[in-house]
Design a protein around this motif. Structure first.
Motif, PDB file in Angstrom:
ATOM      1  N   GLN A 198       0.673  -1.167  -0.215  1.00  0.00           N
ATOM      2  CA  GLN A 198      -0.030   0.523   0.104  1.00  0.00           C
ATOM      3  C   GLN A 198       0.732   1.432   0.244  1.00  0.00           C
ATOM      4  O   GLN A 198       0.629   2.079  -0.706  1.00  0.00           O
ATOM      5  CB  GLN A 198      -1.090  -0.297   0.966  1.00  0.00           C
ATOM      6  N   LEU A 199       2.124   1.702   0.518  1.00  0.00           N
ATOM      7  CA  LEU A 199       2.696   2.903   0.848  1.00  0.00           C
ATOM      8  C   LEU A 199       3.849   2.738   0.217  1.00  0.00           C
ATOM      9  O   LEU A 199       4.112   2.976  -1.263  1.00  0.00           O
ATOM     10  CB  LEU A 199       3.319   2.662   2.059  1.00  0.00           C
ATOM     11  N   PHE A 200       4.626   1.262  -0.171  1.00  0.00           N
ATOM     12  CA  PHE A 200       6.020   1.691  -1.087  1.00  0.00           C
ATOM     13  C   PHE A 200       5.568   1.315  -2.546  1.00  0.00           C
ATOM     14  O   PHE A 200       6.104   1.360  -3.487  1.00  0.00           O
ATOM     15  CB  PHE A 200       6.506   0.548  -0.472  1.00  0.00           C
ATOM     16  N   GLN A 201       4.480   1.059  -2.630  1.00  0.00           N
ATOM     17  CA  GLN A 201       4.009   0.860  -4.296  1.00  0.00           C
ATOM     18  C   GLN A 201       2.938   2.334  -4.657  1.00  0.00           C
ATOM     19  O   GLN A 201       2.493   2.416  -5.715  1.00  0.00           O
ATOM     20  CB  GLN A 201       3.417  -0.400  -4.795  1.00  0.00           C
ATOM     21  N   SER A 202       2.985   3.281  -3.938  1.00  0.00           N
ATOM     22  CA  SER A 202       2.394   4.425  -3.806  1.00  0.00           C
ATOM     23  C   SER A 202       3.113   5.277  -4.525  1.00  0.00           C
ATOM     24  O   SER A 202       4.194   5.387  -4.187  1.00  0.00           O
ATOM     25  CB  SER A 202       1.853   5.089  -2.434  1.00  0.00           C
ATOM     26  N   LYS A 203       2.092   6.197  -5.248  1.00  0.00           N
ATOM     27  CA  LYS A 203       3.044   7.397  -6.465  1.00  0.00           C
ATOM     28  C   LYS A 203       3.556   9.055  -4.569  1.00  0.00           C
ATOM     29  O   LYS A 203       3.978   9.433  -4.922  1.00  0.00           O
ATOM     30  CB  LYS A 203       1.808   8.129  -6.767  1.00  0.00           C
ATOM     31  N   LYS A 204       2.607   8.363  -3.580  1.00  0.00           N
ATOM     32  CA  LYS A 204       3.029   9.149  -2.317  1.00  0.00           C
ATOM     33  C   LYS A 204       4.564   9.505  -1.723  1.00  0.00           C
ATOM     34  O   LYS A 204       4.774  10.525  -1.168  1.00  0.00           O
ATOM     35  CB  LYS A 204       1.982   8.898  -1.613  1.00  0.00           C
ATOM     36  N   VAL A 205       5.706   8.470  -2.213  1.00  0.00           N
ATOM     37  CA  VAL A 205       6.732   7.972  -1.714  1.00  0.00           C
ATOM     38  C   VAL A 205       7.399   8.327  -2.891  1.00  0.00           C
ATOM     39  O   VAL A 205       8.896   8.304  -2.745  1.00  0.00           O
ATOM     40  CB  VAL A 205       7.000   6.960  -1.172  1.00  0.00           C
ATOM     41  N   SER A 206       7.059   8.792  -3.546  1.00  0.00           N
ATOM     42  CA  SER A 206       8.016   9.112  -5.367  1.00  0.00           C
ATOM     43  C   SER A 206       9.133   9.821  -4.955  1.00  0.00           C
ATOM     44  O   SER A 206       9.942  10.312  -6.063  1.00  0.00           O
ATOM     45  CB  SER A 206       7.646  10.489  -6.300  1.00  0.00           C
ATOM     46  N   ASN A 207       9.054  11.496  -3.578  1.00  0.00           N
ATOM     47  CA  ASN A 207       9.845  11.311  -3.273  1.00  0.00           C
ATOM     48  C   ASN A 207      10.777  11.245  -2.060  1.00  0.00           C
ATOM     49  O   ASN A 207      12.287  11.679  -2.179  1.00  0.00           O
ATOM     50  CB  ASN A 207       9.618  13.029  -2.410  1.00  0.00           C
ATOM     51  N   ILE A 208      10.809  10.437  -1.787  1.00  0.00           N
ATOM     52  CA  ILE A 208      12.158   9.871  -0.841  1.00  0.00           C
ATOM     53  C   ILE A 208      12.940   9.019  -1.421  1.00  0.00           C
ATOM     54  O   ILE A 208      12.785   8.050  -2.780  1.00  0.00           O
ATOM     55  CB  ILE A 208      10.851   8.264   0.201  1.00  0.00           C
ATOM     56  N   ARG A 209      14.781   9.228  -1.078  1.00  0.00           N
ATOM     57  CA  ARG A 209      15.064   9.352  -1.643  1.00  0.00           C
ATOM     58  C   ARG A 209      16.092   8.114  -0.984  1.00  0.00           C
ATOM     59  O   ARG A 209      17.183   7.645  -1.263  1.00  0.00           O
ATOM     60  CB  ARG A 209      16.049  10.176  -1.788  1.00  0.00           C
ATOM     61  N   ILE A 210      15.740   7.996   0.803  1.00  0.00           N
ATOM     62  CA  ILE A 210      16.401   6.988   1.513  1.00  0.00           C
ATOM     63  C   ILE A 210      15.512   6.739   2.628  1.00  0.00           C
ATOM     64  O   ILE A 210      14.775   7.369   3.449  1.00  0.00           O
ATOM     65  CB  ILE A 210      17.631   7.862   2.161  1.00  0.00           C
ATOM     66  N   LEU A 211      15.442   5.152   2.231  1.00  0.00           N
ATOM     67  CA  LEU A 211      14.314   4.345   3.264  1.00  0.00           C
ATOM     68  C   LEU A 211      15.012   3.393   4.299  1.00  0.00           C
ATOM     69  O   LEU A 211      16.064   2.813   3.788  1.00  0.00           O
ATOM     70  CB  LEU A 211      13.698   3.661   1.698  1.00  0.00           C
ATOM     71  N   SER A 212      15.002   4.107   5.127  1.00  0.00           N
ATOM     72  CA  SER A 212      16.502   3.051   5.638  1.00  0.00           C
ATOM     73  C   SER A 212      15.307   1.921   6.847  1.00  0.00           C
ATOM     74  O   SER A 212      15.021   2.466   7.783  1.00  0.00           O
ATOM     75  CB  SER A 212      17.005   3.682   7.365  1.00  0.00           C
TER      76      SER A 212
END
Length: 201
Positions: free
Chosen positions: A159-173
Motif C-alpha cells: 500500500q505504501l511502497f508502491q504508492s506515488k505518495k513516496v515518489s520523493n523518498i531518496r533514503i529509506l532505512s
C-alpha cells in the motif's frame, strides 16, 4: 538559534531542564530553529506547555533521543501548531509505539516534514498504514524505521511502497526490522518504476 542539550560548546543552554526553565522565564529572546535534546518534561501538562512555547514557532529541526511515554509525546506533537515549519523530526528510543505513531502521523501541522526518523520505537507494520494516510508522506525525502519489528505483512508494504505518495523518498532505512528481504525484493520488483528500489539502505 540552535540548542543542544549536554553539549557544553552550545550556548546559552546546555541542559533540557535549563532550557525548559529559561523558556518559562522568557529568558530566551530569539526563536529556536534547531532543537536537539536528550530529554524533555515527561508530565503531560509540562510537555504540552513546553512544545507550545512561542519560541518554537520557527522550529525546523527537532531531535529527541529518549522519552519514556511515546503515546503522550505523539499526542503533544500532533497538537503543536508551532511545528508547521518543521523539516526534520528525529525521535529515536522514544517508545512511540503504534498509538503514538498514529497521533503523530495524523498531525496536520507536519505537512512540511522532509525527514522522519522513528527508529527503535516499538513499532509494527501498522505504522506503514499510518504513514500512508499522513499529511506529510508525499513530501518526505528521508524515512528511517530501523530497529522496529515491522514483520512481513506485504499488503501494508505494498500500500505504501508502491504508492506515488513516496515518489520523493531518496533514503529509506529499514535495518533490523525483521523483514524478509526476498519478499521485499519481490514487492518492489512488481513495479519496475518504483522510486524506492534505489533508496533502501
Amino acid at each position: 538559534s540552535h540548542f543542544v542539550s549536554n553539549a557544553p560548546n552550545e550556548l546559552p543552554v546546555n541542559e533540557s531542564n535549563d532550557l525548559f526553565r529559561n523558556l518559562a522565564r522568557g529568558e530566551i529572546k530569539h526563536p529556536v530553529t534547531d532543537l536537539v535534546l536528550t530529554a524533555i518534561p515527561s508530565k503531560p501538562l509540562s510537555l504540552y506547555k513546553f512544545l507550545d512555547n512561542r519560541k518554537f514557532v520557527k522550529l525546523k529541526d527537532f531531535s529527541l533521543s529518549y522519552f519514556r511515554s511515546g503515546k503522550i509525546l505523539g499526542k503533544a506533537i500532533r497538537t503543536s501548531t508551532h511545528f508547521v515549519h518543521l523539516k526534520r523530526l528525529c525521535l529515536g528510543l522514544c517508545h512511540i509505539g503504534n498509538k503514538g505513531a498514529f497521533y503523530l502521523t495524523s498531525s496536520k501541522y507536519l505537512k512540511n516534514l522532509r525527514e522522519l526518523d522513528l527508529s527503535s520505537n516499538d513499532l509494527t507494520s501498522r505504522v506503514l498504514t499510518f504513514l500512508y494516510f499522513s499529511h506529510f508522506i508525499s513530501n518526505l525525502e528521508v524515512l528511517a524505521l530501523n530497529n522496529n519489528n515491522l514483520g512481513n505483512k506485504l499488503s501494508r508494504f505494498k500500500q505504501l511502497f508502491q504508492s506515488k505518495k513516496v515518489s520523493n523518498i531518496r533514503i529509506l532505512s529499514l535495518e533490523s526490522c525483521e523483514l524478509d528481504n526476498n519478499n521485499l525484493a519481490v514487492l518492489l520488483s512488481e513495479n519496475e518504476k518504483n522510486p524506492l528500489k534505489s533508496s533502501i539502505i
